[in-house]
Design an enzyme around this catalytic site. Structure first.
Site, short mmCIF file in Angstrom:
data_model
loop_
_atom_site.label_atom_id
_atom_site.label_comp_id
_atom_site.label_asym_id
_atom_site.label_seq_id
_atom_site.Cartn_x
_atom_site.Cartn_y
_atom_site.Cartn_z
N ASP A 213 0.87 -1.19 0.00
CA ASP A 213 0.00 0.00 0.00
C ASP A 213 0.90 1.22 0.00
O ASP A 213 2.11 1.13 0.26
CB ASP A 213 -0.90 0.00 1.25
CG ASP A 213 -1.79 1.24 1.33
OD1 ASP A 213 -2.31 1.67 0.28
OD2 ASP A 213 -1.94 1.81 2.43
N SER A 214 0.31 2.38 -0.26
CA SER A 214 1.06 3.63 -0.21
C SER A 214 1.52 3.94 1.21
O SER A 214 2.44 4.73 1.40
CB SER A 214 0.17 4.77 -0.72
OG SER A 214 -1.03 4.80 0.02
N TYR B 291 -0.52 8.58 -2.27
CA TYR B 291 -0.57 8.37 -3.72
C TYR B 291 -1.82 9.05 -4.31
O TYR B 291 -1.85 9.37 -5.49
CB TYR B 291 -0.65 6.87 -4.05
CG TYR B 291 0.61 6.06 -3.86
CD1 TYR B 291 1.76 6.59 -3.27
CD2 TYR B 291 0.65 4.73 -4.29
CE1 TYR B 291 2.91 5.81 -3.12
CE2 TYR B 291 1.80 3.96 -4.13
CZ TYR B 291 2.92 4.49 -3.55
OH TYR B 291 4.05 3.73 -3.40
N GLY B 292 -2.82 9.21 -3.46
CA GLY B 292 -4.14 9.65 -3.94
C GLY B 292 -4.18 11.04 -4.54
O GLY B 292 -5.15 11.41 -5.21
N CYS C 162 -3.79 -0.89 -2.02
CA CYS C 162 -4.07 0.53 -2.21
C CYS C 162 -5.08 0.69 -3.35
O CYS C 162 -4.84 0.23 -4.47
CB CYS C 162 -2.76 1.23 -2.56
SG CYS C 162 -2.93 2.98 -2.91
N ASN C 163 -6.20 1.35 -3.04
CA ASN C 163 -7.22 1.56 -4.09
C ASN C 163 -6.68 2.43 -5.21
O ASN C 163 -6.98 2.22 -6.37
CB ASN C 163 -8.45 2.24 -3.50
CG ASN C 163 -9.34 1.28 -2.76
OD1 ASN C 163 -10.32 0.80 -3.30
ND2 ASN C 163 -8.99 0.98 -1.52
N GLU D 108 -5.98 8.67 10.00
CA GLU D 108 -4.63 8.58 10.59
C GLU D 108 -4.57 9.30 11.93
O GLU D 108 -3.86 8.89 12.84
CB GLU D 108 -3.61 9.14 9.60
CG GLU D 108 -3.56 8.27 8.37
CD GLU D 108 -2.27 8.35 7.60
OE1 GLU D 108 -1.42 9.17 7.95
OE2 GLU D 108 -2.16 7.58 6.63
N CYS E 58 -11.23 3.19 -0.53
CA CYS E 58 -9.93 3.67 -0.03
C CYS E 58 -9.59 2.87 1.22
O CYS E 58 -10.49 2.57 2.03
CB CYS E 58 -10.01 5.16 0.30
SG CYS E 58 -8.52 5.81 1.07
N THR E 59 -8.31 2.55 1.36
CA THR E 59 -7.86 1.76 2.51
C THR E 59 -8.29 2.34 3.86
O THR E 59 -8.50 1.61 4.81
CB THR E 59 -6.32 1.70 2.53
OG1 THR E 59 -5.83 3.02 2.30
CG2 THR E 59 -5.80 0.77 1.46
N HIS E 60 -8.36 3.67 3.92
CA HIS E 60 -8.58 4.31 5.22
C HIS E 60 -10.07 4.40 5.62
O HIS E 60 -10.37 4.59 6.78
CB HIS E 60 -8.04 5.75 5.18
CG HIS E 60 -6.55 5.82 5.16
ND1 HIS E 60 -5.78 5.24 4.18
CD2 HIS E 60 -5.68 6.43 6.01
CE1 HIS E 60 -4.50 5.49 4.42
NE2 HIS E 60 -4.42 6.21 5.52
N1 DGL Z 1 -3.95 3.89 0.16
C1 DGL Z 1 -4.65 4.95 -0.51
C2 DGL Z 1 -5.90 4.37 -1.19
O1 DGL Z 1 -6.43 3.35 -0.79
C3 DGL Z 1 -5.03 6.07 0.42
C4 DGL Z 1 -3.84 6.89 0.89
C5 DGL Z 1 -3.11 7.59 -0.26
O2 DGL Z 1 -3.64 8.58 -0.81
O3 DGL Z 1 -2.05 7.14 -0.62
O4 DGL Z 1 -6.36 4.94 -2.14
#
Ligand code: DGL
Length: 291
Positions: free
Chosen positions: A13-14, A45-46, A76-77, A155, A187-189
């Site tokens: 993941d990012s 990454y988003g 990571c989505n 976070e 999204c993961t979060h």
């Molecule tokens: N892991 C990213 C996602 O699931 C969220 C955090 C990011 O923006 O990198 O899209």
């Protein structure tokens, strides 16, 4: 037992958000070893371009391959939306993203065929969820919306207070009028914010957490390739990060749902700039705590 079945599952993941996927994998496949890589030096990454996300994702995947994994999960989505089809074509081992399992989960959950999708700006701009859902059925009506601040809220741990509720209301109000009965947490979060998201969307809206669906997909793929470890407990979890962020242990535990056994910093990908410092830290475990 064939040695290849004993190899770990790789997850990247990012950042640490992908630990929500690891948490589901542990629930479903407790005997599997898992190697997790979080690109904490380069998160988020988003907000980045598709070209940059592709480059980072390819490097992350390369790191996991160097650990001899049997399957890779792009947790990571954003990376799944932008990079998955190309990366899966380039690899010999199975590469699974969170996007298709999430889309399939939403397709199975909806009754009125109205599906809402939320994610990072890059995920929503990619149109990947719309495409995945339209490939399943051309009868879905889809509305999507980016919710970038949800990442910071998760976070920070502000997931169920009034601040989170107000932000959720502001982001999600355009979606409530759409009448979707299903919302994809793309999204993961976002699974950490399920409570406030549900409060705004209403009880009648099913929240699809792609982490759960992804773990089911991993099990199916491993089973059909005869790669399941055969153990039903005792899987080892190794966490590698490209930077050890401030409060990483607390944040990581929030996503994983428990302390991780060990967290190690690696020099690359993403860690090149601070190689000296990283070298010092990789000499030993940066942190460890018992399960
Ligand atoms: N892991 C990213 C996602 O699931 C969220 C955090 C990011 O923006 O990198 O899209």
């Amino acid at each position: 037992m064939d040695g290849s079945r004993d190899r770990p599952i790789g997850v990247f993941d990012s950042g640490v958000g992908g630990l929500t996927v690891v948490r589901e994998l542990i629930e479903r496949l407790p005997g599997e070893d898992i190697v997790y890589f979080g690109d904490t030096a380069r998160v988020p990454y988003g907000t980045k371009s598709a070209r940059t996300v592709m480059k980072f994702a390819r490097e992350d995947l390369g790191f996991l391959k160097s650990r001899d994994v049997k399957l890779i999960v792009i947790a990571c989505n954003t990376a799944s939306s932008v990079a998955l089809p190309r990366l899966a074509d380039e690899e010999e081992i199975p590469v699974i993203g969170v996007l298709l399992p999430g889309a399939r989960g939403a397709a199975a959950a909806t009754h009125n065929r109205r599906i809402a999708v939320i994610g990072t700006t890059a995920t929503i701009n990619s149109g990947a969820y719309e495409k995945a859902l339209s490939d399943i059925s051309d009868r879905f009506e889809i509305m999507s919306h980016p919710c970038p601040l949800f990442v910071s809220l998760a976070e920070e741990g502000w997931v169920d207070d009034e601040v989170a509720f107000m932000i959720a209301r502001r982001y999600l109000e355009p979606l409530t009028g759409f009448g979707a009965d299903t919302l994809v947490l793309g999204c993961t979060h976002y699974p950490l914010l399920k409570g406030v998201i549900s409060r705004v969307m209403g009880d009648g809206v099913v929240l699809v957490d792609s982490a759960t669906e992804t773990a089911a997909d991993v099990e199916k793929t491993l089973a059909s390739a005869d790669l399941l470890s055969g153990r039903d407990s005792g899987g080892r979890i190794e966490v590698f990060l490209s930077d050890i962020p401030y409060r990483f242990r607390e944040i990581g535990e929030r996503f994983l749902g428990r302390p991780s056994e060990s967290v190690e910093q690696v020099t690359g990908p993403g860690g090149e700039e601070s190689e000296e410092r990283c070298r010092g830290m990789t000499a030993g475990r940066a942190a460890s705590s018992d399960r």
